[in-house]
Design an enzyme around this catalytic site. Structure first.
Site, PDB file in Angstrom:
ATOM      1  N   HIS B  80       0.841  -1.204   0.000  1.00 47.51           N
ATOM      2  CA  HIS B  80       0.000   0.000   0.000  1.00 47.51           C
ATOM      3  C   HIS B  80       0.874   1.252   0.000  1.00 47.51           C
ATOM      4  CE1 HIS B  80      -2.859   3.081   1.337  1.00 47.51           C
ATOM      5  NE2 HIS B  80      -2.060   3.329   2.359  1.00 47.51           N
ATOM      6  N   ASP B 109       6.378  21.581 -26.417  1.00 42.33           N
ATOM      7  CA  ASP B 109       6.341  20.223 -25.863  1.00 42.33           C
ATOM      8  C   ASP B 109       7.419  20.153 -24.794  1.00 42.33           C
ATOM      9  OD1 ASP B 109       6.237  17.364 -25.448  1.00 42.33           O
ATOM     10  OD2 ASP B 109       5.322  17.207 -27.423  1.00 42.33           O
ATOM     11  N   TRP B 145       7.153   0.072   3.918  1.00 47.36           N
ATOM     12  CA  TRP B 145       7.668   0.790   2.752  1.00 47.36           C
ATOM     13  C   TRP B 145       9.058   1.341   3.033  1.00 47.36           C
ATOM     14  CZ3 TRP B 145       8.777   6.032   1.416  1.00 47.36           C
ATOM     15  CH2 TRP B 145       8.626   6.946   2.447  1.00 47.36           C
ATOM     16  N   SER B 173      12.702   5.874 -13.876  1.00 43.89           N
ATOM     17  CA  SER B 173      11.604   6.640 -14.473  1.00 43.89           C
ATOM     18  C   SER B 173      11.541   8.048 -13.877  1.00 43.89           C
ATOM     19  CB  SER B 173      10.295   5.889 -14.252  1.00 43.89           C
ATOM     20  OG  SER B 173       9.205   6.746 -14.432  1.00 43.89           O
ATOM     21  N   SER B 174      11.636   8.133 -12.551  1.00 42.26           N
ATOM     22  CA  SER B 174      11.561   9.445 -11.894  1.00 42.26           C
ATOM     23  C   SER B 174      12.708  10.344 -12.322  1.00 42.26           C
ATOM     24  CB  SER B 174      11.651   9.292 -10.380  1.00 42.26           C
ATOM     25  OG  SER B 174      10.495   8.713  -9.892  1.00 42.26           O
ATOM     26  N   HIS B 257      13.393  11.817   3.503  1.00 41.30           N
ATOM     27  CA  HIS B 257      12.813  13.102   3.859  1.00 41.30           C
ATOM     28  C   HIS B 257      12.658  14.031   2.661  1.00 41.30           C
ATOM     29  CE1 HIS B 257      10.838  15.893   6.309  1.00 41.30           C
ATOM     30  NE2 HIS B 257      11.441  16.783   5.556  1.00 41.30           N
ATOM     31  N   GLU B 259      12.165  13.095  -0.185  1.00 40.70           N
ATOM     32  CA  GLU B 259      11.058  12.455  -0.896  1.00 40.70           C
ATOM     33  C   GLU B 259       9.705  12.998  -0.423  1.00 40.70           C
ATOM     34  OE1 GLU B 259      10.594  10.423  -3.376  1.00 40.70           O
ATOM     35  OE2 GLU B 259       8.494   9.919  -3.020  1.00 40.70           O
ATOM     36  N   TYR B 261       9.068  15.864   0.586  1.00 33.38           N
ATOM     37  CA  TYR B 261       8.884  17.193  -0.011  1.00 33.38           C
ATOM     38  C   TYR B 261       8.685  17.109  -1.511  1.00 33.38           C
ATOM     39  CZ  TYR B 261       9.086  19.325   4.397  1.00 33.38           C
ATOM     40  OH  TYR B 261       8.741  19.672   5.668  1.00 33.38           O
ATOM     41  N   SER B 272      -1.101  27.503  -5.123  1.00 32.75           N
ATOM     42  CA  SER B 272      -0.758  28.897  -5.438  1.00 32.75           C
ATOM     43  C   SER B 272      -1.329  29.330  -6.778  1.00 32.75           C
ATOM     44  CB  SER B 272       0.767  29.072  -5.467  1.00 32.75           C
ATOM     45  OG  SER B 272       1.305  28.669  -4.241  1.00 32.75           O
ATOM     46  N   HIS B 306      15.185  13.015  11.927  1.00 34.60           N
ATOM     47  CA  HIS B 306      14.029  13.155  12.830  1.00 34.60           C
ATOM     48  C   HIS B 306      13.109  11.930  12.740  1.00 34.60           C
ATOM     49  CE1 HIS B 306      11.782  15.575   9.479  1.00 34.60           C
ATOM     50  NE2 HIS B 306      11.548  14.295   9.338  1.00 34.60           N
ATOM     51  N   HIS B 307      13.376  11.044  11.779  1.00 34.65           N
ATOM     52  CA  HIS B 307      12.637   9.782  11.738  1.00 34.65           C
ATOM     53  C   HIS B 307      13.302   8.736  12.614  1.00 34.65           C
ATOM     54  CE1 HIS B 307      10.093  11.020   8.320  1.00 34.65           C
ATOM     55  NE2 HIS B 307      11.143  11.734   7.975  1.00 34.65           N
ATOM     56  N   THR B 332       7.404  26.731   5.719  1.00 32.33           N
ATOM     57  CA  THR B 332       6.106  26.095   5.465  1.00 32.33           C
ATOM     58  C   THR B 332       4.988  27.014   5.951  1.00 32.33           C
ATOM     59  OG1 THR B 332       7.229  24.011   5.931  1.00 32.33           O
ATOM     60  CG2 THR B 332       4.848  23.925   5.690  1.00 32.33           C
ATOM     61  N   LYS B 335       4.207  29.879   3.580  1.00 33.77           N
ATOM     62  CA  LYS B 335       3.324  29.511   2.472  1.00 33.77           C
ATOM     63  C   LYS B 335       1.862  29.632   2.874  1.00 33.77           C
ATOM     64  CE  LYS B 335       6.198  27.383  -0.404  1.00 33.77           C
ATOM     65  NZ  LYS B 335       6.028  27.511  -1.792  1.00 33.77           N
ATOM     66  N   ARG B 454       1.904   1.535  15.282  1.00 28.11           N
ATOM     67  CA  ARG B 454       1.513   1.364  13.890  1.00 28.11           C
ATOM     68  C   ARG B 454       1.945  -0.016  13.399  1.00 28.11           C
ATOM     69  NH1 ARG B 454       5.994   4.966  10.579  1.00 28.11           N
ATOM     70  NH2 ARG B 454       4.786   4.259   8.801  1.00 28.11           N
TER      71      ARG B 454
HETATM   72  C1  HEM Z   1       6.074  21.322   9.019  1.00 27.73           C
HETATM   73  C2  HEM Z   1       6.507  20.367   8.324  1.00 27.73           C
HETATM   74  C3  HEM Z   1       6.805  18.962   8.824  1.00 27.73           C
HETATM   75  C4  HEM Z   1       7.449  18.538   9.944  1.00 27.73           C
HETATM   76  C5  HEM Z   1       8.048  19.411  11.024  1.00 27.73           C
HETATM   77  C6  HEM Z   1       7.454  17.089   9.919  1.00 27.73           C
HETATM   78  C7  HEM Z   1       8.014  16.288  10.884  1.00 27.73           C
HETATM   79  C8  HEM Z   1       7.982  14.914  10.863  1.00 27.73           C
HETATM   80  C9  HEM Z   1       8.611  14.068  11.829  1.00 27.73           C
HETATM   81  C10 HEM Z   1       9.437  14.547  13.012  1.00 27.73           C
HETATM   82  C11 HEM Z   1       8.352  12.774  11.497  1.00 27.73           C
HETATM   83  C12 HEM Z   1       8.849  11.514  12.203  1.00 27.73           C
HETATM   84  C13 HEM Z   1       7.899  11.064  13.194  1.00 27.73           C
HETATM   85  C14 HEM Z   1       8.254   9.746  13.772  1.00 27.73           C
HETATM   86  O1  HEM Z   1       8.417   8.771  13.013  1.00 27.73           O
HETATM   87  O2  HEM Z   1       8.357   9.677  14.999  1.00 27.73           O
HETATM   88  C15 HEM Z   1       7.559  12.793  10.321  1.00 27.73           C
HETATM   89  C16 HEM Z   1       7.088  11.668   9.680  1.00 27.73           C
HETATM   90  C17 HEM Z   1       6.576  11.694   8.391  1.00 27.73           C
HETATM   91  N1  HEM Z   1       6.289  12.822   7.671  1.00 27.73           N
HETATM   92 FE1  HEM Z   1       6.475  14.729   8.291  1.00 27.73          FE
HETATM   93  N2  HEM Z   1       6.825  16.672   8.805  1.00 27.73           N
HETATM   94  C18 HEM Z   1       6.418  17.770   8.115  1.00 27.73           C
HETATM   95  C19 HEM Z   1       5.766  17.778   6.916  1.00 27.73           C
HETATM   96  C20 HEM Z   1       5.581  16.673   6.142  1.00 27.73           C
HETATM   97  C21 HEM Z   1       5.173  16.713   4.775  1.00 27.73           C
HETATM   98  C22 HEM Z   1       4.895  17.963   3.984  1.00 27.73           C
HETATM   99  C23 HEM Z   1       5.092  15.423   4.374  1.00 27.73           C
HETATM  100  C24 HEM Z   1       4.709  14.836   3.015  1.00 27.73           C
HETATM  101  C25 HEM Z   1       4.016  15.394   2.113  1.00 27.73           C
HETATM  102  C26 HEM Z   1       5.456  14.582   5.472  1.00 27.73           C
HETATM  103  C27 HEM Z   1       5.467  13.211   5.426  1.00 27.73           C
HETATM  104  C28 HEM Z   1       5.862  12.405   6.438  1.00 27.73           C
HETATM  105  C29 HEM Z   1       5.876  10.976   6.354  1.00 27.73           C
HETATM  106  C30 HEM Z   1       5.482  10.112   5.138  1.00 27.73           C
HETATM  107  C31 HEM Z   1       6.310  10.511   7.596  1.00 27.73           C
HETATM  108  C32 HEM Z   1       6.396   9.078   8.100  1.00 27.73           C
HETATM  109  C33 HEM Z   1       7.275   8.197   7.380  1.00 27.73           C
HETATM  110  C34 HEM Z   1       7.244   6.799   7.963  1.00 27.73           C
HETATM  111  O3  HEM Z   1       7.780   6.602   9.064  1.00 27.73           O
HETATM  112  O4  HEM Z   1       6.693   5.906   7.301  1.00 27.73           O
HETATM  113  N3  HEM Z   1       5.742  15.379   6.538  1.00 27.73           N
HETATM  114  N4  HEM Z   1       7.343  14.111   9.955  1.00 27.73           N
HETATM  115 CU    CU Z   2      10.836  13.720   7.499  1.00 25.65          CU
END
Ligand code: HEM
Ligand code: CU
Lengths: 384, 530
Positions: B80, B109, B145, B173-174, B257, B259, B261, B272, B306-307, B332, B335, B454
């Site tokens: 998924h 094009d 994933w 591809s990307s 990370h 990714e 963004y 916008s 931070h992950h 952010t 914006k 999770r």
């Molecule tokens: C203000 C902006 C953001 C901050 C400060 C932030 C911060 C964080 C932090 C600290 C985590 C880790 C949490 C943990 O696993 O304990 C996290 C996880 C995640 N964030 Fe964000 N994030 C932000 C915006 C975004 C945006 C814009 C996206 C995607 C469009 C995003 C997608 C994700 C994803 C996919 C995960 C989890 C990945 C995984 O463990 O499978 N975040 N974020």
């Molecule tokens: Cu991140």
């Protein structure tokens, strides 16, 4: 709000004839919304910081959304509102860059201080080595001669819905970790196979268990009680079935408990020697073997011995289980490096090992008639 | 603002050479055709990944194991995630870039049309490989994933080789798509279209493309190391051979990370574009939007750990990554403030694209704020790997990225087909999605804080009631997307009221100055931008 929710829900529950609803109402806080304050000084501080962050976010969010809704309501074309023409303002833009920055600094300072406290595991009163493996925890008291495995105690029948689920469904273990209250307990955390994470929400302790590396964490629990948590890092098939239970006892009771455990483990070692000389009958071995198999082996090789094709091999009809007995014992005792098959010599007694080999060679139509004794295992382990 | 030369004559001429049937789509080098292919592919993947989410939510509807076994459950969560990230969100943005970037900068094009064809057509094979592994002995990938080693190496099944191969193809591809976007934007802007005149969608995609080129090779490296660790005896991530499993996470998140963004910057560009149109007022702070995008992109390279706060990093590293992550919320925030300021004293109407854009702003902000909470290391110890994180990233990805894609489709669809979409269906789609998505994801914050990890197929009883609601929200959200499917099929059959070239009263930009539907070849003679 809660009322409305539960009303709507009871309607739904009837519609869906969902038995869970009726059952779980008894004693469990169904709508627990927030993080626990926990039972340590640190966990309370973590909770406070969490609430501080939460309210700051609520205020920022509310500010943004109110401004947005005001303009959605008043500045709409249907009210005949004519658009303004401004499209930049250096002053405003600097303000909303700098002010958030200052708010962030205000958050960062308490966060950094708390982090230093949490990471300071020095000068413990007591150290426990916590080792994760698929899918159980092992606890070893570094200051005493006590160690044991801790496995989930919920029966498979509860998971399959054959029996009613009890209060601590999935959060109960056969043997809990016991620690004294009022003492700084340091946890050294590692793993024997994949990465696990040892988590007790009430202590605000969550640390990854990395194979080949040791992490530390600590807790000083003030109230006696039973504290429950779970493995928090995906660790394979039974990741959801790997609970952590910690019992905190008054120091006097703890001392009594640890002395008892030490004596029991001492005796078990002597017993083991005695059992070496004894022989089990086929029936005894099969009965014991089935118990050991279901507790330790069935998670992967499945209760019916068929394994999971492509993931965990079948024992039913396998060449090793039917023919090669020395290899069978070797695999069980030493494990197979580079696979999920663990070395069970340090997890099970020799009579347990003997019984489970016997069971595997005679269950599910394997019918080899082989009867393995503790002394055969001893020979394999100690080369005697 | 611009003068457009009439090129309808050329179109008639070229129309005769378009092959028909399957060949048209297989051989096409036309940016509009390829855009359409990408978008349909993404939508099919969205439904496929969605079907897997339905399996997950059905299993989690009540405590106990009812429908699938834990091993298959793990395959569902893993595939998924992979399908949604690499199959739905990223190709959808690439599809939008294909359709829109040339039309927005006045180019005929994409710069590299044959590579464009190739970069699309390898994608279906990548996903065929990935999805078919689910049906093989041992099943598909079951390690999340994020495929942390050693779960994905020593402890995975042999299907891992297929996973690695599939990810390599997706990455190739990307990268090709990204090169194409960069070369197009740098070289093919119409005379007078200076960088600081480019629409924000073009800007955000330009920056996204650089991020892609920077990090997709890192992902390729990570999967290759997993491959050699598993099959060829290396020990990159195995302590027994001198490696380090935590190093895997550093490498993965160095890709991961940026990714995330990659999956949100184009969304910023879309919002916008839409907000000023329906507020009938110029975008507030265009320049600061560009700078904010660039700083987010740069900062995204120094926040990856931070992950990994619970992996046992030194305190100094934890502090660094906490501060850097907090910092990223400043641009952010800028914006979001800019969008609100654009609406402020505008003259707003609420057509369907605007509804999605407004929902985006509110719900993405909620996701951003929970991100800020997650950035606080000491508290993240409690949040990490719980449903609170699941709630966070679904707010930014579903109500963020996916809602922005839907907003974009509704906004530009009339330009593509020449017909207004079925507004009734679209409104149903919006309101059903909006309500159900919140029933689906909002309670995840609560169960997460209450302690539900999770990636588990079964849970303790205190989480039962919220999980039931979450599942109901999930099914409703899934069904709501069928309304979207119906609408899209109608649109592709060219049903609906014909629209003008400008389509929306307040719309500005080159793409609105050509007729609707956009001719097969647009801007063969570049327009002049003043
Ligand atoms: C203000 C902006 C953001 C901050 C400060 C932030 C911060 C964080 C932090 C600290 C985590 C880790 C949490 C943990 O696993 O304990 C996290 C996880 C995640 N964030 Fe964000 N994030 C932000 C915006 C975004 C945006 C814009 C996206 C995607 C469009 C995003 C997608 C994700 C994803 C996919 C995960 C989890 C990945 C995984 O463990 O499978 N975040 N974020
Ligand atoms: Cu991140």
């Amino acid at each position: 709000m809660k009322k409305i929710l539960s009303k709507a829900e009871s309607v739904l529950a009837v519609l869906l004839a969902n038995p869970v609803f009726a059952e779980s109402e008894k004693h469990i806080d169904q709508y627990k919304l927030n993080m626990t304050e926990g039972v340590t000084d640190i966990s309370a501080k973590v909770y406070d910081l969490h609430m501080l962050m939460f309210w700051i976010c609520v205020v920022i969010g509310a500010g943004v959304f109110i401004a947005m809704f005001i303009s959605m309501y008043f500045h709409r074309k249907s009210r005949g509102y004519k658009p303004a023409t401004f499209h930049e303002s250096v002053k405003v833009e600097i303000a909303w860059t700098v002010i958030p920055f200052i708010i962030l600094i205000a958050m960062a300072v308490p966060a950094a201080n708390l982090l230093f406290d949490m990471e300071d595991a020095s000068e413990p009163d007591l150290t426990v080595l916590v080792t994760g493996s698929q899918w159980k925890w092992h606890y070893k008291y570094m200051d005493n001669d006590v160690e044991f495995f801790s496995k989930m105690a919920t029966q498979a029948e509860q998971i399959d819905g054959k029996f009613a689920k009890n209060e601590n469904y999935l959060l109960e273990v056969d043997r809990a970790l016991v620690i004294p209250t009022g003492k700084k307990v340091r946890f050294l955390i590692t793993s024997d196979d994949v990465i696990h994470a040892w988590w007790v929400p009430d202590f605000a302790v969550k640390q990854d268990a990395n194979p080949g590396f040791i992490n530390d964490a600590w807790a000083k629990v003030e109230q006696p009680g039973v504290y429950r948590g779970q493995c928090a890092e995906l660790c394979g098939k039974d990741h959801g079935f790997m609970p952590v239970v910690v019992v905190a006892k008054e120091p006097a009771e703890y001392d009594k408990w640890i002395a008892e455990q030490q004596a029991i483990q001492q005796k078990a070692k002597e017993e083991e020697q005695r059992l070496l000389a004894m022989n089990m009958t086929m029936d005894e071995a099969m009965a014991l073997g089935e118990k050991v198999y279901n507790a330790n082996c069935a998670a992967c090789h499945m209760p019916n011995g068929e394994g999971l094709p492509g993931v965990f091999p079948a024992l039913k009809g396998s060449q090793i289980a039917l023919e090669d007995q020395p290899k069978h014992i070797d695999v069980l005792v030493n494990g197979v490096t580079g696979t999920a098959m663990q070395a069970y010599a340090k997890q099970l007694s020799m009579s347990d090992l003997a019984a489970v080999v016997t069971y595997e060679r005679n269950a599910w139509g394997n019918n080899t008639g082989d009867l393995v004794q503790a002394k055969d295992i001893n020979a394999a382990i100690n080369g005697k | 603002m611009t003068t457009v030369t009439d090129d309808s004559h050329h179109d008639d001429h070229h129309e005769h050479h378009i092959p028909t049937g399957i060949k048209r789509w297989l051989y096409t080098t036309n940016h509009k055709d390829i855009g359409t292919l990408y978008l349909w592919f993404a939508f099919i993947m969205f439904l496929t990944g969605g079907a897997m989410a339905m399996v997950i939510r059905a299993e989690l509807f009540q405590p106990g194991l009812q429908i699938v076994d834990p091993n298959f459950f793990n395959q569902m969560t893993t595939v998924h995630g992979l399908v949604m990230v690499f199959g739905a969100v990223m190709p959808a943005f690439t599809g939008l870039a294909n359709w829109l970037v040339p039309m927005m900068i006045g180019a005929p094009d994409m710069a590299l049309p044959r590579m464009n064809n190739w970069s699309f057509w390898i994608l279906p094979f990548a996903f065929l490989i990935l999805l078919s592994s689910l049906f093989m002995e041992g099943g598909g990938p079951a390690f999340g994933w994020t495929f942390y080693a050693p779960l994905s190496t020593t402890y995975s099944n042999d299907g891992t080789a297929l996973f690695v191969f599939a990810v390599h193809i997706m990455g190739a591809s990307s990268i090709m798509g990204a090169i194409n976007v960069i070369v197009t934007i740098v070289n093919m802007r119409a005379p007078g279209m200076t960088y600081m005149k480019m629409p924000l969608f073009v800007w955000t995609w330009l920056i996204t493309a650089f991020l892609l080129i920077a990090v997709m090779p890192v992902l390729a490296g990570a999967v290759t190391m997993v491959l050699t660790d598993k099959f060829f005896g290396t020990s990159f991530f195995d302590a027994a051979g001198g490696g380090d499993p935590v190093m895997f996470q550093h490498i993965f998140w160095f890709f991961g990370h940026p990714e995330v963004y990659i999956m949100i910057l184009p969304a910023f560009g879309i919002i916008s574009a839409i907000v000023p149109t329906f507020a009938r007022k110029r975008l507030f702070g265009y320049a600061s939007m560009v700078y904010a995008t660039a700083s987010i992109a740069l900062l995204s390279f120094i926040v990856w750990a931070h992950h990994m706060f619970t992996t046992g990093m030194p305190v100094g590293a934890e502090l660094f990554f906490m501060f850097a992550t907090m910092l990223i919320s400043v641009p952010t925030g800028v914006k979001v403030f800019n969008w609100v300021a654009t609406m402020w004293r505008g003259s707003m109407t609420f057509e369907v694209p605007m509804l999605f854009a407004l929902a985006f702003i509110v719900l993405f902000t909620i996701g951003g704020l929970s991100g800020l909470m997650l950035a606080i290391t000491p508290v993240d110890f409690q949040y990490h790997d719980t449903y609170f994180v699941v709630a966070h990233f679904h707010y930014v990805l579903v109500t963020g990225a996916i809602f922005s894609i839907m907003a974009a489709v509704y906004y530009w669809l009339p330009k593509w087909t020449g017909k207004m979409f079925h507004i009734g269906l679209a409104k149903w789609h919006f309101w059903c999605s909006l309500v159900s998505v919140n029933v689906l994801f909002f309670p995840m914050h609560f169960v997460g804080l209450a302690g539900m990890p999770r990636r588990i197929p079964d849970y303790a009883l205190q989480f039962a009631d919220f999980n039931k609601w979450i599942s109901i929200g999930g099914f409703a959200f899934g069904l709501s997307q069928l309304i979207f499917l119906a609408l899209l099929i109608k649109a592709c059959k060219k049903q609906g009221e014909p629209v003008s070239g400008q389509v929306w009263e307040g719309a500005e930009g080159l793409e609105w100055e050509i007729p609707s539907p956009a001719p097969y070849h647009s801007f063969e003679t570049p327009p002049e931008v003043k």
